[in-house]
Scaffold this active site. Structure first.
Site, PDB file in Angstrom:
ATOM      1  N   ARG A 141     -71.950 -33.128 -69.562  1.00 43.49           N
ATOM      2  CA  ARG A 141     -70.903 -33.891 -68.882  1.00 43.49           C
ATOM      3  C   ARG A 141     -70.536 -33.335 -67.518  1.00 43.49           C
ATOM      4  NH1 ARG A 141     -69.047 -33.000 -73.566  1.00 43.49           N
ATOM      5  NH2 ARG A 141     -69.652 -34.326 -75.260  1.00 43.49           N
TER       6      ARG A 141
ATOM      7  N   GLU B 277     -69.162 -21.953 -82.506  1.00 47.67           N
ATOM      8  CA  GLU B 277     -68.438 -21.864 -83.776  1.00 47.67           C
ATOM      9  C   GLU B 277     -69.395 -22.007 -84.948  1.00 47.67           C
ATOM     10  OE1 GLU B 277     -67.287 -24.931 -81.607  1.00 47.67           O
ATOM     11  OE2 GLU B 277     -66.880 -23.132 -80.462  1.00 47.67           O
TER      12      GLU B 277
END
Length: 152
Positions: A39, A76
């Site tokens: 992005r 994560e």
């Protein structure tokens, strides 16, 4: 999610206006905007064009041609790697790193590590949205950071 901004040409233009105004007021000289996959590629090129500077992509592993520098970083849910072309910037060139969102900060820190290896001067890390609860900006340590919107 920046999808609504991308769908609305006036909103997207206003976003780029705001980011351009911030950078012009903050830094008299910028050599490159570096955008994070993917992005950051949507925000970085129009911003670089407005500022009259080049754009440098920082991509996921295996996507760039030629010699690259790479860095692994923790997610994560596992690990990832980012790369930059070895000749993307010269030592001392001034770079602003852009992305849409800062969450835990791992990707942005990895991008900064790559630019430091190339001996670029990182002027700032800039994002549209910061999730403050996740404290990602604290991981950037001595690198200046700017977010347009913050959410707790």
């Amino acid at each position: 999610d920046i999808s609504p901004l991308l769908k609305d040409p006036e909103a997207f233009r206003t976003l780029i206006d705001l980011l351009e105004d911030h950078l012009r007021a903050s830094f008299p000289k910028i050599d490159f905007i570096a955008g994070l996959d993917s992005r950051g590629f949507l925000i970085g090129p129009p911003l670089a064009q407005r500022l009259g500077v080049g754009f440098v992509p920082i991509r996921k592993r295996g996507k760039l041609p030629g010699p690259t520098e790479s860095v692994s970083y923790a997610l994560e849910y596992g690990k990832a790697e980012l790369e930059i072309q070895s000749d993307a910037v010269e030592p001392g060139q001034k770079v602003v790193v852009v992305d849409d969102l800062l969450a835990t900060g791992g990707t942005m820190c990895a991008a900064c590590e790559l630019l430091k290896r190339l001996r670029a001067e990182i002027l700032e890390c800039l994002v549209i949205i910061e999730l403050k609860l996740l404290k990602g900006s604290e991981k950037l340590h001595s690198v200046p950071f700017y977010s347009l919107l913050q959410y707790d």
